[in-house]
Design an enzyme around this catalytic site. Structure first.
Site, mmCIF file in Angstrom:
data_model
loop_
_atom_site.group_PDB
_atom_site.id
_atom_site.type_symbol
_atom_site.label_atom_id
_atom_site.label_comp_id
_atom_site.label_asym_id
_atom_site.label_seq_id
_atom_site.Cartn_x
_atom_site.Cartn_y
_atom_site.Cartn_z
ATOM 1 C CE LYS A 66 -23.675 32.378 93.384
ATOM 2 N NZ LYS A 66 -23.669 33.078 92.112
ATOM 3 N N GLY A 67 -19.250 32.138 96.864
ATOM 4 C CA GLY A 67 -18.643 32.897 97.963
ATOM 5 C C GLY A 67 -18.325 34.218 97.425
ATOM 6 N NE ARG A 274 -29.522 35.897 87.529
ATOM 7 C CZ ARG A 274 -29.288 35.036 86.840
ATOM 8 N NH1 ARG A 274 -29.153 33.848 87.239
ATOM 9 N NH2 ARG A 274 -29.395 35.278 85.471
ATOM 10 C CG HIS A 276 -30.194 35.713 97.965
ATOM 11 N ND1 HIS A 276 -29.303 35.615 98.957
ATOM 12 C CD2 HIS A 276 -29.529 35.592 96.750
ATOM 13 C CE1 HIS A 276 -28.038 35.373 98.426
ATOM 14 N NE2 HIS A 276 -28.126 35.428 97.134
#
Length: 309
Positions: A66-67, A274, A276
């Site tokens: 997720k970086g 997406r 948050h």
């Protein structure tokens, strides 16, 4: 007909000894044959272009989850001297794959010419206890790419991915705050928080590699302004500058940059970017406070600071 078109394309590549420049003829062949939608898919086609071979990666994107690893890989795939593996291989972090050996690993790589760099990305490598030593054993002089973002943002993004996966699988979900806070205190055992302890994981990599072998990409900057970060990667890999500002356009609907290459436009999968969840400010401050000392230690390790909370 398809066979003739493939033969014509292979004749062009064989004559020039390297990938032919994009042009009307090449685009026609590509669209007629329908074998590949971008450069890397071409190399993973079953027909091996003359003068190519499958090679062990000379560069690996080791993380972080997720970086922004997928965005980085897709953007680097624009470069004519780069070919990328289509999937996350998990060779160095999953024992059941590692025991299959380097020949198995090589078989999953795309075909490449001698002047091209093969890149594989598996975000799980960065946090894996075994990956640094295993990669070093394979190639002690390899160049590594590590893309990082604000650790708190990364935690929330990690949660968001799991949340949507569970919703789509009709599994029960929990609020972010209910996972991050346990008995009134920060749940530091939460895997998403553990993954954001960049200093802890980097220490393991620096036991096996020199710092100048690891290029850190600023994930926050890559999303806002891709070109400067990609140009730094080109220099790190000793590649000619081929990625241009014209390769990107901002998609107002998605809220991030998409790619324009080979006469086509494409954006990252809908699962990327997406929205948050809104997080309680008190919880955010707890996360910022917890990561602050770890971030400072990481900055000292890599001789560079980032604009993180």
């Amino acid at each position: 007909m398809a066979f003739l078109l493939v033969s014509a394309y292979l004749l062009l590549t064989h004559t020039q000894g390297a990938p032919v420049e994009n042009g009307p003829l090449l685009e026609t062949l590509k669209s007629q044959v329908g074998l590949f939608s971008n450069k890397s898919e071409h190399y993973s086609a079953q027909v091996r272009p003359p003068g190519t071979s499958r090679r062990i990666p000379q560069t690996i994107i080791i993380g972080v989850r997720k970086g922004g690893t997928r965005a980085l890989l897709e953007m680097l795939d624009i470069h004519p001297n780069i070919v990328v593996a289509a999937t996350e291989v998990h060779f160095f972090d999953w024992d059941e794959n590692y025991v299959k050996g380097l020949d198995w690993y090589r078989s999953l790589m795309p075909f490449s010419y001698g002047n091209q760099i093969t890149i594989e990305k598996t975000p799980g490598y960065f946090t894996s206890p075994q990956a640094p030593e295993r990669i070093h054993d394979m190639n002690s002089s390899i160049k590594l790419l590590l893309i990082l973002r604000d650790p708190t943002e990364r935690v929330i993004s990690d949660y968001t991915q799991v949340y949507y996966n569970r919703v789509e699988s009709h599994k029960p979900v929990q609020l972010f705050e209910d996972i991050v806070i346990k008995n009134g205190a920060l749940n530091t055992k939460y895997k998403a928080i553990q993954r954001s302890l960049y200093d802890v994981h980097m220490e393991k990599w620096l036991k096996h590699f020199n710092l100048n072998q690891i290029h850190i990409v600023d994930g926050n900057t890559l999303i806002r302004n891709p070109l400067p970060e990609l140009q730094k990667v080109e220099r790190f890999l000793n590649l000619p500058s081929r990625i241009m500002s014209s390769n990107f356009y901002f998609n107002q609907t998605k809220g991030f940059y998409c790619i324009r290459s080979d006469g086509r436009e494409r954006c990252l999968h809908e699962s990327k970017g997406r929205p948050h969840p809104l997080v309680n400010n008190t919880v955010l401050e707890q996360l910022y406070s917890y990561f602050r000392e770890h971030n400072a230690k990481f900055y000292r390790m890599v001789n560079h600071s980032f604009d993180w909370h």
